[in-house]
Design an enzyme around this catalytic site. Structure first.
Site, mmCIF file in Angstrom:
data_model
loop_
_atom_site.group_PDB
_atom_site.id
_atom_site.type_symbol
_atom_site.label_atom_id
_atom_site.label_comp_id
_atom_site.label_asym_id
_atom_site.label_seq_id
_atom_site.Cartn_x
_atom_site.Cartn_y
_atom_site.Cartn_z
ATOM 1 N N LYS A 172 0.854 -1.208 0.000
ATOM 2 C CA LYS A 172 0.000 0.000 0.000
ATOM 3 C C LYS A 172 0.885 1.252 0.000
ATOM 4 O O LYS A 172 0.675 2.170 -0.787
ATOM 5 C CB LYS A 172 -0.892 -0.053 1.240
ATOM 6 C CG LYS A 172 -1.826 1.108 1.411
ATOM 7 C CD LYS A 172 -2.861 0.744 2.483
ATOM 8 C CE LYS A 172 -3.433 1.983 3.140
ATOM 9 N NZ LYS A 172 -2.778 2.328 4.407
ATOM 10 N N TYR A 214 -1.289 -24.331 9.187
ATOM 11 C CA TYR A 214 -0.888 -23.918 7.834
ATOM 12 C C TYR A 214 -2.125 -23.534 7.019
ATOM 13 O O TYR A 214 -2.194 -22.448 6.440
ATOM 14 C CB TYR A 214 -0.138 -25.078 7.181
ATOM 15 C CG TYR A 214 0.374 -24.825 5.782
ATOM 16 C CD1 TYR A 214 1.406 -23.929 5.545
ATOM 17 C CD2 TYR A 214 -0.157 -25.526 4.690
ATOM 18 C CE1 TYR A 214 1.897 -23.720 4.259
ATOM 19 C CE2 TYR A 214 0.330 -25.334 3.403
ATOM 20 C CZ TYR A 214 1.354 -24.433 3.186
ATOM 21 O OH TYR A 214 1.845 -24.229 1.909
ATOM 22 N N LYS A 216 -3.161 -19.744 5.715
ATOM 23 C CA LYS A 216 -3.278 -19.443 4.283
ATOM 24 C C LYS A 216 -4.680 -18.933 3.936
ATOM 25 O O LYS A 216 -4.842 -18.084 3.062
ATOM 26 C CB LYS A 216 -2.940 -20.690 3.461
ATOM 27 C CG LYS A 216 -1.470 -21.097 3.539
ATOM 28 C CD LYS A 216 -0.569 -20.117 2.801
ATOM 29 C CE LYS A 216 0.877 -20.568 2.774
ATOM 30 N NZ LYS A 216 1.749 -19.620 2.080
HETATM 31 P P1 NAD Z 1 10.532 -23.445 1.483
HETATM 32 O O1 NAD Z 1 10.461 -23.877 2.909
HETATM 33 O O2 NAD Z 1 11.575 -24.024 0.608
HETATM 34 O O3 NAD Z 1 10.643 -21.869 1.385
HETATM 35 C C1 NAD Z 1 10.034 -20.988 2.289
HETATM 36 C C2 NAD Z 1 11.021 -19.880 2.626
HETATM 37 O O4 NAD Z 1 10.391 -18.919 3.484
HETATM 38 C C3 NAD Z 1 12.261 -20.388 3.403
HETATM 39 O O5 NAD Z 1 13.439 -19.932 2.796
HETATM 40 C C4 NAD Z 1 12.078 -19.805 4.799
HETATM 41 O O6 NAD Z 1 13.298 -19.588 5.471
HETATM 42 C C5 NAD Z 1 11.304 -18.525 4.499
HETATM 43 N N1 NAD Z 1 10.544 -18.011 5.643
HETATM 44 C C6 NAD Z 1 9.649 -18.676 6.417
HETATM 45 N N2 NAD Z 1 9.169 -17.866 7.387
HETATM 46 C C7 NAD Z 1 9.769 -16.659 7.211
HETATM 47 C C8 NAD Z 1 9.684 -15.396 7.877
HETATM 48 N N3 NAD Z 1 8.892 -15.227 8.942
HETATM 49 N N4 NAD Z 1 10.417 -14.360 7.417
HETATM 50 C C9 NAD Z 1 11.222 -14.509 6.340
HETATM 51 N N5 NAD Z 1 11.366 -15.682 5.664
HETATM 52 C C10 NAD Z 1 10.641 -16.734 6.096
HETATM 53 O O7 NAD Z 1 9.068 -23.742 0.849
HETATM 54 P P2 NAD Z 1 8.558 -23.621 -0.662
HETATM 55 O O8 NAD Z 1 8.123 -24.949 -1.116
HETATM 56 O O9 NAD Z 1 9.546 -22.869 -1.481
HETATM 57 O O10 NAD Z 1 7.246 -22.743 -0.467
HETATM 58 C C11 NAD Z 1 7.247 -21.356 -0.727
HETATM 59 C C12 NAD Z 1 5.828 -20.789 -0.651
HETATM 60 O O11 NAD Z 1 4.969 -21.466 -1.572
HETATM 61 C C13 NAD Z 1 5.179 -20.959 0.729
HETATM 62 O O12 NAD Z 1 4.408 -19.808 1.023
HETATM 63 C C14 NAD Z 1 4.269 -22.141 0.548
HETATM 64 O O13 NAD Z 1 3.161 -22.102 1.419
HETATM 65 C C15 NAD Z 1 3.854 -22.001 -0.902
HETATM 66 N N6 NAD Z 1 3.461 -23.299 -1.487
HETATM 67 C C16 NAD Z 1 4.402 -24.198 -1.888
HETATM 68 C C17 NAD Z 1 3.984 -25.422 -2.412
HETATM 69 C C18 NAD Z 1 4.970 -26.439 -2.930
HETATM 70 O O14 NAD Z 1 4.536 -27.493 -3.403
HETATM 71 N N7 NAD Z 1 6.259 -26.222 -2.906
HETATM 72 C C19 NAD Z 1 2.616 -25.725 -2.490
HETATM 73 C C20 NAD Z 1 1.700 -24.785 -2.028
HETATM 74 C C21 NAD Z 1 2.130 -23.561 -1.541
#
Ligand code: NAD
Ligand code: UDP
Length: 328
Positions: A106, A146, A150
């Site tokens: 924003k 989770y 979301k």
């Molecule tokens: P991942 O765990 O590899 O990556 C998540 C990243 O977020 C990590 O590097 C972690 O250190 C960082 N993180 C977490 N909390 C944090 C905070 N408070 N401040 C700063 N950084 C923070 O997971 P991913 O698979 O790469 O998922 C990434 C996004 O995509 C997530 O939001 C997840 O919910 C969404 N997602 C992924 C999938 C999948 O299949 N990979 C499916 C649905 C949704």
């Protein structure tokens, strides 16, 4: 030059998104607190003038002193064993973290895309899942931290869009895989591939009749890229509709990795969804997008990545120290 902030940049999806936007000529600012991420995912960008990294927990006030055109909010633990170990951080990053990023969007007049998930559909009673299905989530179950974070994230994003006129996009991501997944994050593909490489039996949870539909990272990134640049503010499913049971999938991995191990059965985790398949009619129509990478091709590339990891990575039983991220 357009500026984009990507949270969760040191994670699996976030690091691939950094690569894509650098390739498209953007100035990329990555942000992460490494709670589930790994700095090695960004090593190759270290000396790139168009990449900057800020170590920061997005649940705390976010201060960025440059103009921003776009923000991608991908920070969040994403694997069931991660969010069972750090339930409060998971709730906070989806709620407080998203609130901070909406405030930032924003203030900067930036467009914000949030990473939602197929988990908003819970254990779905509608199959395949369309965006207009409201879901079947157990609010108080172990996965609720989770799923509900979301769902809240989607609600607050729509509220900022409607009330403050912030430009927002919502992607509902279905199981995505590829290089840079953490070998020990417990998700089924790293789990099976790690077991195959270590010569262990493959652990199928339950009777393995539950289904998933796996999308290769390059297809996912393309879908997210197109959605960000579209003018559609409501949720869009991005995933690969090619559905398979976990039992058949384990057999497929055994064949692909040429392992002599067998499948063994373990208890099904609480609230593990029985079926999952995205309906991608909307993404096809709106974004002219559909996945291109066949599962076999994506799995081979992913296996090559896991094979390239060191012996130490492969045998390290991860005991992540989450304590430094927990406030007294
Ligand atoms: P991942 O765990 O590899 O990556 C998540 C990243 O977020 C990590 O590097 C972690 O250190 C960082 N993180 C977490 N909390 C944090 C905070 N408070 N401040 C700063 N950084 C923070 O997971 P991913 O698979 O790469 O998922 C990434 C996004 O995509 C997530 O939001 C997840 O919910 C969404 N997602 C992924 C999938 C999948 O299949 N990979 C499916 C649905 C949704
Ligand atoms: N699974 C399994 N063995 C494992 C890890 C996972 O059978 O070692 C199952 C899990 O119970 C689920 C599916 O594989 O039914 C996908 O699990 P994952 O953790 O990858 O993601 P989810 O889709 O459940 O969020």
């Amino acid at each position: 030059m357009k500026h984009i902030l990507i949270t969760g940049a040191a994670g699996f999806l976030g690091s691939h998104l950094c690569d894509r936007f650098i390739k498209e000529g953007y100035k990329v600012i990555g942000m992460d607190n490494f709670i589930t991420g790994d700095i090695r995912n960004l090593e190759h960008l270290k000396s790139n003038d168009n990449f900057e990294f800020i170590e920061h927990d997005v649940t705390e006030y976010i201060d960025v002193d440059v103009t921003l055109d776009y923000i991608l909010h991908f920070a969040s633990p994403a694997s069931p064993i991660d969010y069972l170990k750090i339930p409060i951080q998971t709730l906070k990053v989806g709620s407080l973290g998203t609130h901070n990023l909406l405030g930032l969007a924003k203030a900067k007049k930036a467009r914000l895309l949030i990473a939602s998930t197929s988990e908003v559909y819970g254990d779905p009673l509608v199959h395949p899942q369309t965006e207009d299905y409201y879901g079947n989530v157990n609010t108080i179950g172990p996965r609720g931290v989770y799923d509900e974070a979301k769902r809240f994230q989607e609600s607050i994003t729509m509220a900022y869009h409607r009330f403050h006129g912030v430009e927002t996009r919502i992607v509902r991501i279905f199981n995505t895989y590829g290089p840079r997944m953490r070998l020990n994050d417990g998700r089924v593909i790293p789990a099976f591939m790690g077991q195959a490489l270590r010569g262990e039996d493959l652990t199928v949870f339950g009777d393995g009749s539950q289904t998933r539909s796996f999308c290769y990272i390059d297809d996912q990134v393309e879908g997210i890229y197109r959605l960000l640049l579209s003018d559609y503010a409501y949720p869009v499913n991005i995933g690969n509709p090619h559905e398979i049971s976990i039992r058949d999938f384990a057999e497929e991995i055994i064949k692909l990795t040429n392992t002599t191990q067998k499948v063994i059965y373990r208890d099904l985790p609480v609230d593990d969804p029985l079926q999952r398949q995205p309906d991608i009619t909307l993404a096809k129509k709106l974004l002219n997008w559909e996945p291109k990478v066949e599962r076999e091709e994506g799995m081979i590339k992913t296996f090559e990545y896991f094979k390239s990891l060191s012996h130490e990575d492969l045998f390290k039983r991860e005991h992540r120290d989450f304590s430094k991220h927990i406030k007294p």
